[in-house]
Enzyme design. Structure first.
Site, PDB file in Angstrom:
ATOM      1  N   CYS A   2       0.836  -1.188   0.000  1.00  0.00           N
ATOM      2  CA  CYS A   2       0.000   0.000   0.000  1.00  0.00           C
ATOM      3  C   CYS A   2       0.880   1.250   0.000  1.00  0.00           C
ATOM      4  O   CYS A   2       2.090   1.154   0.194  1.00  0.00           O
ATOM      5  CB  CYS A   2      -0.930   0.055   1.206  1.00  0.00           C
ATOM      6  SG  CYS A   2      -1.813  -1.460   1.541  1.00  0.00           S
ATOM      7  N   LYS A 626       2.898  -3.645  -8.328  1.00  0.00           N
ATOM      8  CA  LYS A 626       4.236  -3.732  -8.913  1.00  0.00           C
ATOM      9  C   LYS A 626       5.246  -4.174  -7.858  1.00  0.00           C
ATOM     10  O   LYS A 626       6.161  -4.934  -8.145  1.00  0.00           O
ATOM     11  CB  LYS A 626       4.622  -2.361  -9.489  1.00  0.00           C
ATOM     12  CG  LYS A 626       5.998  -2.318 -10.148  1.00  0.00           C
ATOM     13  CD  LYS A 626       5.950  -2.962 -11.511  1.00  0.00           C
ATOM     14  CE  LYS A 626       7.291  -3.018 -12.214  1.00  0.00           C
ATOM     15  NZ  LYS A 626       7.356  -4.185 -13.131  1.00  0.00           N
TER      16      LYS A 626
HETATM   17  C1  G6P Z   1       5.087  -8.559  -7.642  1.00  0.00           C
HETATM   18  C2  G6P Z   1       4.852  -8.188  -9.089  1.00  0.00           C
HETATM   19  C3  G6P Z   1       5.584  -9.173  -9.990  1.00  0.00           C
HETATM   20  C4  G6P Z   1       7.053  -9.231  -9.608  1.00  0.00           C
HETATM   21  C5  G6P Z   1       7.237  -9.611  -8.146  1.00  0.00           C
HETATM   22  C6  G6P Z   1       8.677  -9.492  -7.695  1.00  0.00           C
HETATM   23  O1  G6P Z   1       4.408  -9.735  -7.332  1.00  0.00           O
HETATM   24  O2  G6P Z   1       3.478  -8.174  -9.390  1.00  0.00           O
HETATM   25  O3  G6P Z   1       5.452  -8.744 -11.337  1.00  0.00           O
HETATM   26  O4  G6P Z   1       7.701 -10.155 -10.427  1.00  0.00           O
HETATM   27  O5  G6P Z   1       6.480  -8.700  -7.335  1.00  0.00           O
HETATM   28  O6  G6P Z   1       9.079  -8.152  -7.773  1.00  0.00           O
HETATM   29  P1  G6P Z   1      10.577  -7.694  -7.736  1.00  0.00           P
HETATM   30  O7  G6P Z   1      10.532  -6.207  -7.717  1.00  0.00           O
HETATM   31  O8  G6P Z   1      11.155  -8.264  -6.465  1.00  0.00           O
HETATM   32  O9  G6P Z   1      11.260  -8.245  -8.927  1.00  0.00           O
END
Ligand code: G6P
Length: 631
Positions: A2, A626
Site C-alpha cells: 500500500c 508492482k
Molecule cells: C510482484 C509483481 C511481480 C514481480 C514480483 C517481484 O508480485 O506483481 O510482477 O515479479 O512482485 O518483484 P521484484 O521487484 O522483487 O522483482
C-alpha cells in the site's frame, strides 16, 4: 504494501495528496482514501473502491460539500491519503484507509498480526466498519488517548468546570498514546495519523516499513510524509524515519521524537537529504507502459551489458566457482529469472544450484544446515526488479545475519535489498512501470548469462537485433490472439531452460489476461496433466535446445493426438512443416546459449494483446501490485 501520502501546508494540499497517491499506485490500487480537516476542524474521510482517479472525483465533491479550506493560501490544512492493496478484507470502500475511530484517523501500511486479540475486546466499545487489522489501530489510539485525557483530571476539577486544555498538551498526549499503542502492536506498520484534538498536524511512525518525512519540493513550509520518495517532486528534502521514531508535521516544523521507553522526548530538527530530480515516467506515445517496455527490451539488454562491471563479474564468478552451496532466490517473474540463472550456472560453471522462491527458502531446513557450516562458502543471489519485495528482503536478511555473502541482481541499486548486499549487479534496464515485468526479466536473465558464460561480447549484435525483431513482430502474435481468443486454458511446456521461460510465459498470461494457464516440464505432462488436454486446449511448446528437441516434440505429438491446438516457439525451422505444429514462431538462430532469453518475448506480446483483446488494462491488472512490500 500500500502507499501512504500526507501533507501539511498552505495551498492545494488535497491536489498534492492525490498526485502523490497516483505515484504510489504501483504499491496497490484496490481502493483509495483521503482524510482532511473541514472548516469546523472535524476530519472528513472520503474513500472509494478502485484506483486513485475514482477517489479524486469523489474527494473533489466532498471538499466543496464540507467547505474544506484546502486551497486558501492563508489557511493551513493537513491531509492523509492511502492507496490500498488488500490483505485483510476484500477490496471495498469500507475496507479502504484511512480509518476513523473517535477523534483518530489512521492510514496504515503493513500487517498487524495480533489485531484480533484487541478487536474482540474493543468491539464492546467501538463499532468497526471494516474487516481490516488497520481500523483496530485507530480504536486503540482513541482508547489510549481517552485514558490519558481522563487521568489528567480529578473529579473536583471537572465539577469546577476546568476544561481549558492547551493544544500543546493534546499533542503530547497524542504522542504518548501513539507510543503506548506501538508497544502493543505485533507485525509491521508504517502509520500516518490525524487527531481532531490536534488540528492541522500529522503524526507518523514506523516499526520498519519505509516512511519518509520532508518538504514538498521547493515549498519549504509544506511538509509531507510518504511511504516512498517516488511521490515527491524534485528538490524535496527528506528524512527516513527509523523504527520507533515518531514524527510530527505541523504548520511550523517537522519534529522527530525518539521512543526511549520513558515516554517521548523531542530530538530536534532532523537531518534532511535532498532527493534527486527525477523524470516522470512517460508512455512516449504507446497506449500502455507494458507495450513500451516490451519494445525497450533490446535497449535494456544493451544497457545491461554497458553497465557490466568487469572486475565485479570476475569476482562473483570466482566466488560462485568456489562456493560450497549456491542459492538463488526471488519472487514472481524475478524467480523465473533465477530458474534461468540456475540453468546458466549449472551449464556454464558445472555447479549445482538451489533456486527457490523467497517466501519458502528461509523456512527450509537445508538452509540452516548450509549456514551453520561455513557461511562464507555460501553464495546467496537475490534477484529483484524493485529491490523492495518484502519476501526477498526477509530471505536476504536471514542469509546476511548468518554471514553468507549476499549478491543482488536488481534494477534499483538504491533499494533496501541493494543496501544490505555485498555485491550489487545493476541490470540498468530503465524504469519499469507496468505491473507485469518484461524488460527486467530479459535483462536479469542476460546478467546471469554474462556472469557465468564466456559470452563473446563483440558477437552480440545478432542477439540484440533478434530481440528487436521479436519485440516489434506483432502481426503474427495478433493473429494468434484472434485465433485463440475464446480458449479457457493455455498450457506451456518446455524442458530445462525452456521450462523456466514456459513458467514466465504462463505467469504473464495469467497476470494480465486472467486466462487459466499452467506450465509443465514437457516430459512430466504425460504423468498426470495430460488428463486435462482435450480438443479445445492450446499447448505452447518452447524448444530451443537441440539436445532435448526431439523429447519435447514427443509431448507435442502426445497432445496433438488428443486434439489440442499447438504453438511451437523455436529456432528449429524444420518443425514449422511438421503436421502436428499448428503455429510456429521462429526465433532466428543467434548464439545458442542466449536463445532462451529471447524465446519469451513473443509470449510477452501474446499476453499483452490477449489482455487488450479482453478489455483489461495490462498496466494495472486486478489484485496485483508492482512492488509487494508485505510478507
Ligand atoms: C510482484 C509483481 C511481480 C514481480 C514480483 C517481484 O508480485 O506483481 O510482477 O515479479 O512482485 O518483484 P521484484 O521487484 O522483487 O522483482
Amino acid at each position: 504494501m500500500c502507499g501512504i501520502y500526507g501533507e501539511v501546508g498552505r495551498g492545494d494540499v488535497l491536489k498534492n495528496a492525490i498526485d502523490g497517491l497516483k505515484a504510489l499506485e504501483y504499491r496497490g490500487y484496490d481502493s483509495a482514501g483521503i482524510a482532511f480537516f473541514n472548516e469546523l476542524q472535524r476530519i472528513k474521510v472520503t474513500k472509494q473502491k478502485g484506483m486513485v482517479a475514482s477517489l479524486e472525483a469523489k474527494a473533489g465533491v466532498d471538499r466543496w460539500a464540507t467547505r474544506c479550506p484546502l486551497s486558501d493560501p492563508l489557511d493551513y490544512n493537513a491531509v492523509i491519503a492511502h492507496t490500498r492493496w488488500a490483505t485483510h478484507g476484500k477490496p471495498a470502500s469500507k475496507n479502504s484507509h484511512p480509518f476513523k475511530q473517535g477523534r483518530f484517523v489512521v492510514a496504515h501500511n503493513g500487517i498487524i498480526e495480533n489485531y484480533k486479540e484487541f478487536k474482540t475486546e474493543l468491539e464492546n466499545r467501538f463499532i468497526f466498519q471494516s474487516e481490516t487489522d488497520s481500523e483496530v489501530i485507530a480504536a486503540l489510539l482513541e482508547e489510549e488517548y481517552s485514558k490519558l485525557w481522563d487521568s489528567q483530571f480529578t473529579v473536583d476539577e471537572f465539577e469546577e468546570g476546568f476544561i481549558d486544555i492547551l493544544t500543546r498538551e493534546n499533542k503530547d498526549m497524542t504522542l504518548e498514546a501513539i507510543y503506548n499503542v506501538s508497544k502493543k502492536l505485533k507485525g509491521a506498520y508504517a502509520l500516518a495519523i490525524l487527531s481532531e484534538d490536534v488540528p492541522n498536524t500529522i503524526f507518523a511512525t514506523t516499526n520498519n516499513p519505509p516512511l519518509i518525512v520532508g518538504s514538498h519540493g521547493d515549498a519549504t513550509s509544506t511538509f509531507v510524509v510518504t511511504s516512498d520518495e517516488a511521490a515527491l517532486p524534485a528538490n524535496s528534502q527528506i528524512y527516513r524515519l527509523k523504527p520507533g521514531e515518531i514524527a510530527t508535521l505541523d504548520d511550523n516544523a517537522i519534529k522527530i521524537y525518539e521512543s526511549t521507553g520513558e515516554g517521548v522526548a523531542p530530538k530536534g530538527d532532523p537531518l534532511f537529504q535532498p532527493i534527486q530530480a527525477k523524470q516522470q515516467p512517460s508512455k512516449d506515445g504507446y497506449p500502455h507502459f507494458m507495450k513500451k517496455e516490451i519494445n525497450e527490451i533490446e535497449k535494456s539488454l544493451r544497457a545491461t551489458l554497458e553497465s557490466k562491471d568487469t572486475e565485479q563479474f570476475k569476482r562473483v564468478n570466482e566466488f560462485l566457482k568456489t562456493a560450497d552451496t549456491i542459492y538463488l532466490s526471488a519472487c514472481g517473474t524475478a524467480y523465473h529469472a533465477c530458474l534461468l540463472g540456475k540453468h546458466y550456472i549449472e551449464k556454464n560453471l558445472g555447479k549445482q544450484v538451489v533456486a527457490e522462491v523467497a517466501s519458502e527458502l528461509r523456512y527450509m531446513e537445508h538452509v540452516g544446515v548450509a549456514l551453520e557450516g561455513d557461511p562464507h562458502k555460501v553464495a546467496a543471489i537475490f534477484v529483484s526488479q524493485s529491490g523492495e519485495t518484502a519476501d526477498t528482503i526477509a530471505a536476504a536478511e536471514l542469509f546476511k545475519k548468518q554471514g553468507a555473502k549476499i549478491i543482488t541482481i536488481t534494477n534499483n541499486p538504491n533499494s533496501t535489498l541493494a543496501n544490505l548486499s555485498d555485491e550489487v549487479i545493476n541490470i540498468n534496464a530503465g524504469k519499469e512501470v507496468a505491473v507485469a515485468a518484461t524488460k527486467s526479466f530479459t535483462s536479469q536473465a542476460f546478467a546471469f548469462n554474462l556472469l557465468t558464460g564466456d559470452t563473446c561480447v563483440n558477437c552480440l549484435e545478432p542477439f540484440f537485433a533478434e530481440a528487436k525483431r521479436l519485440q516489434e513482430n506483432t502481426t503474427q502474435i495478433k493473429e494468434l490472439v484472434e485465433k485463440y481468443k475464446k480458449v479457457k486454458n493455455i498450457f506451456f511446456i518446455g524442458r530445462l531452460a525452456d521450462y523456466a521461460t514456459s513458467k514466465e510465459a504462463s505467469l504473464k498470461l495469467k497476470e494480465i489476461s486472467y486466462i487459466h494457464s499452467e506450465a509443465y516440464q514437457a516430459g512430466e505432462l504425460k504423468h498426470g496433466t495430460i488428463a486435462l488436454i482435450e480438443s479445445k486446449s492450446v499447448v505452447c511448446a518452447i524448444i530451443t535446445d537441440p539436445k532435448i528437441k526431439d523429447k519435447t516434440m514427443n509431448a507435442v505429438y502426445e497432445v496433438k493426438a488428443r486434439g489440442a491446438k499447438t504453438i511451437v516457439i523455436s529456432p528449429f525451422t524444420e518443425l514449422k512443416d511438421n503436421a502436428v505444429v499448428d503455429d510456429f514462431i521462429e526465433i532466428r538462430n543467434v548464439m545458442h546459449d542466449l536463445i532462451p532469453i529471447l524465446s519469451v518475448i513473443p509470449m510477452f506480446n501474446f499476453a499483452y494483446y490477449f489482455s487488450k483483446q479482453r478489455g483489461i488494462d495490462p498496466d494495472k491488472p486486478r489484485n496485483l501490485a508492482k512492488s509487494v512490500t508485505v510478507e
